[in-house]
Design a protein around this motif. Sequence first.
Motif, PDB file in Angstrom:
ATOM      1  N   GLY A 161      19.973  12.333   7.865  1.00 41.57           N
ATOM      2  CA  GLY A 161      18.899  10.811   8.549  1.00 41.57           C
ATOM      3  C   GLY A 161      17.282  10.530   8.064  1.00 41.57           C
ATOM      4  N   ALA A 162      17.132  12.193   7.470  1.00 40.36           N
ATOM      5  CA  ALA A 162      15.543  12.312   6.939  1.00 40.36           C
ATOM      6  C   ALA A 162      15.515  11.281   5.949  1.00 40.36           C
ATOM      7  CB  ALA A 162      15.326  13.953   6.977  1.00 40.36           C
ATOM      8  N   VAL A 163      16.528  12.124   5.268  1.00 38.91           N
ATOM      9  CA  VAL A 163      16.831  10.885   3.457  1.00 38.91           C
ATOM     10  C   VAL A 163      16.537   8.928   3.617  1.00 38.91           C
ATOM     11  CG1 VAL A 163      18.361  10.845   1.556  1.00 38.91           C
ATOM     12  CG2 VAL A 163      18.187  13.079   2.263  1.00 38.91           C
ATOM     13  N   LEU A 164      17.854   9.166   4.805  1.00 41.91           N
ATOM     14  CA  LEU A 164      17.212   7.762   5.689  1.00 41.91           C
ATOM     15  C   LEU A 164      16.364   6.701   5.741  1.00 41.91           C
ATOM     16  CD1 LEU A 164      21.336   7.647   6.767  1.00 41.91           C
ATOM     17  CD2 LEU A 164      20.347   6.319   4.847  1.00 41.91           C
ATOM     18  N   LEU A 165      15.719   8.128   6.372  1.00 43.05           N
ATOM     19  CA  LEU A 165      14.284   7.208   6.825  1.00 43.05           C
ATOM     20  C   LEU A 165      13.569   7.309   5.554  1.00 43.05           C
ATOM     21  CD1 LEU A 165      14.513   9.034  10.430  1.00 43.05           C
ATOM     22  CD2 LEU A 165      14.289   6.982   9.927  1.00 43.05           C
ATOM     23  N   ALA A 166      13.414   8.193   5.068  1.00 42.09           N
ATOM     24  CA  ALA A 166      12.657   9.001   3.801  1.00 42.09           C
ATOM     25  C   ALA A 166      12.869   6.617   2.651  1.00 42.09           C
ATOM     26  CB  ALA A 166      12.968   9.202   2.525  1.00 42.09           C
ATOM     27  N   GLY A 167      14.360   6.840   2.392  1.00 41.43           N
ATOM     28  CA  GLY A 167      14.097   5.765   1.701  1.00 41.43           C
ATOM     29  C   GLY A 167      13.957   4.217   2.265  1.00 41.43           C
ATOM     30  N   GLY A 168      14.109   4.452   3.522  1.00 44.34           N
ATOM     31  CA  GLY A 168      13.364   2.845   4.872  1.00 44.34           C
ATOM     32  C   GLY A 168      12.228   2.495   4.536  1.00 44.34           C
ATOM     33  N   ALA A 169      10.731   3.632   4.339  1.00 42.87           N
ATOM     34  CA  ALA A 169      10.097   3.588   4.110  1.00 42.87           C
ATOM     35  C   ALA A 169      10.089   3.276   3.395  1.00 42.87           C
ATOM     36  CB  ALA A 169       9.167   5.355   4.597  1.00 42.87           C
ATOM     37  N   ASN A 173       8.727   7.341  11.277  1.00 43.83           N
ATOM     38  CA  ASN A 173       9.924   8.040  12.158  1.00 43.83           C
ATOM     39  C   ASN A 173      10.478   8.549  12.016  1.00 43.83           C
ATOM     40  OD1 ASN A 173       9.955   4.475  11.803  1.00 43.83           O
ATOM     41  ND2 ASN A 173      10.241   4.205   9.703  1.00 43.83           N
ATOM     42  N   LEU A 174      10.104   9.885  11.482  1.00 39.97           N
ATOM     43  CA  LEU A 174      11.181  11.200  10.850  1.00 39.97           C
ATOM     44  C   LEU A 174      10.246  11.875  12.892  1.00 39.97           C
ATOM     45  CD1 LEU A 174      12.543  13.248  10.017  1.00 39.97           C
ATOM     46  CD2 LEU A 174      10.131  14.303   9.241  1.00 39.97           C
ATOM     47  N   ALA A 175       9.388  11.865  13.489  1.00 40.26           N
ATOM     48  CA  ALA A 175       9.072  11.900  14.266  1.00 40.26           C
ATOM     49  C   ALA A 175      10.505  11.487  15.669  1.00 40.26           C
ATOM     50  CB  ALA A 175       7.731  11.184  15.544  1.00 40.26           C
ATOM     51  N   VAL A 176      10.479  10.233  15.233  1.00 39.53           N
ATOM     52  CA  VAL A 176      11.697   9.360  15.985  1.00 39.53           C
ATOM     53  C   VAL A 176      12.891  10.304  16.078  1.00 39.53           C
ATOM     54  CG1 VAL A 176      12.167   7.182  16.821  1.00 39.53           C
ATOM     55  CG2 VAL A 176      10.356   7.375  16.541  1.00 39.53           C
ATOM     56  N   PRO A 227       0.575  -1.126   0.218  1.00 39.55           N
ATOM     57  CA  PRO A 227       0.412   0.515   0.019  1.00 39.55           C
ATOM     58  C   PRO A 227       0.032   0.944   0.184  1.00 39.55           C
ATOM     59  CG  PRO A 227       0.209  -1.051   2.578  1.00 39.55           C
ATOM     60  CD  PRO A 227       0.992  -1.966   1.166  1.00 39.55           C
ATOM     61  N   TRP A 228       1.157   1.685  -1.285  1.00 37.22           N
ATOM     62  CA  TRP A 228       2.150   2.957  -1.059  1.00 37.22           C
ATOM     63  C   TRP A 228       1.937   4.640  -0.488  1.00 37.22           C
ATOM     64  CZ3 TRP A 228       6.349   1.662  -2.342  1.00 37.22           C
ATOM     65  CH2 TRP A 228       6.847   0.570  -3.532  1.00 37.22           C
ATOM     66  N   GLY A 229       0.020   4.223  -0.217  1.00 36.76           N
ATOM     67  CA  GLY A 229      -0.266   5.120  -0.005  1.00 36.76           C
ATOM     68  C   GLY A 229       0.127   5.790   1.810  1.00 36.76           C
ATOM     69  N   GLU A 230       1.006   4.005   2.670  1.00 37.72           N
ATOM     70  CA  GLU A 230       1.790   4.165   3.577  1.00 37.72           C
ATOM     71  C   GLU A 230       2.772   4.558   3.981  1.00 37.72           C
ATOM     72  OE1 GLU A 230      -0.321   2.881   6.662  1.00 37.72           O
ATOM     73  OE2 GLU A 230      -1.621   3.116   5.086  1.00 37.72           O
ATOM     74  N   VAL A 231       3.584   4.970   2.838  1.00 37.82           N
ATOM     75  CA  VAL A 231       4.646   5.427   2.950  1.00 37.82           C
ATOM     76  C   VAL A 231       5.079   6.767   3.547  1.00 37.82           C
ATOM     77  CG1 VAL A 231       6.714   6.036   1.443  1.00 37.82           C
ATOM     78  CG2 VAL A 231       5.871   4.361   0.349  1.00 37.82           C
ATOM     79  N   MET A 232       4.092   8.017   3.165  1.00 31.51           N
ATOM     80  CA  MET A 232       3.740   8.767   3.783  1.00 31.51           C
ATOM     81  C   MET A 232       4.182   8.548   5.528  1.00 31.51           C
ATOM     82  SD  MET A 232       4.868  11.848   4.220  1.00 31.51           S
ATOM     83  CE  MET A 232       5.109  12.648   2.139  1.00 31.51           C
ATOM     84  N   PRO A 233       3.198   7.674   6.188  1.00 30.61           N
ATOM     85  CA  PRO A 233       2.416   7.805   7.426  1.00 30.61           C
ATOM     86  C   PRO A 233       4.187   7.418   8.110  1.00 30.61           C
ATOM     87  CG  PRO A 233       0.924   7.519   6.519  1.00 30.61           C
ATOM     88  CD  PRO A 233       2.035   7.400   5.646  1.00 30.61           C
TER      89      PRO A 233
END
Length: 169
Positions: free
Chosen positions: A151-159, A38-41, A27-33
């Motif tokens: 860190g934000a770029v890595l978390l985006a890739g991880g999502a 993860n960004l909040a953490v 569900p690609w709509g779940e990438v942003m949530p």
Amino acid sequence: MWIVALALGSAAQLPFEVTRQDSTYQPWGEVMPIFVNNLAVGLALYSGVISFGAISIAMTFFAGIYIGSIVGLAVDAWGLGGAFDAFWPFLLFEVAGFMAFTFGGLLPVFRVGRLLQSSSAPSSRTVSGGADIAYRAAAQVAASLPFAGVGAVLLAGGAVLEVAGGLPR
């Protein structure tokens, strides 16, 4: 610090449920949530810049124990190979992103400590010396911002990789 926290979490066996991922359910709509969570953490880990590292250290242990617990339970349920297959693509990016945020959150602490240690002249204890240290501390906070960006770029890739690998149904 992260290795210790992950190991503690793995040994803790906290009561979380682990459900195998369905590689066909993406569900690609779940990438942003996932990214926002993860960004909040990550931002909590980075907030050590305003708490002289205290929040970064505490959050490293909380997040590490949580992640280590999930991985430990998955290893128990699916074996090492199954857990590795399920987690390695995205967890590598996410933990690296969290580490970058942690390093950024702790960097000013180390730099200010070094500044205080090197300021042995009596004039450094005056008001102007204190202002100089405050200015340098602010500069170190600014210098730590690129680590938050990485860190934000890595978390985006991880999502993205987490959803690409399939989510539990």
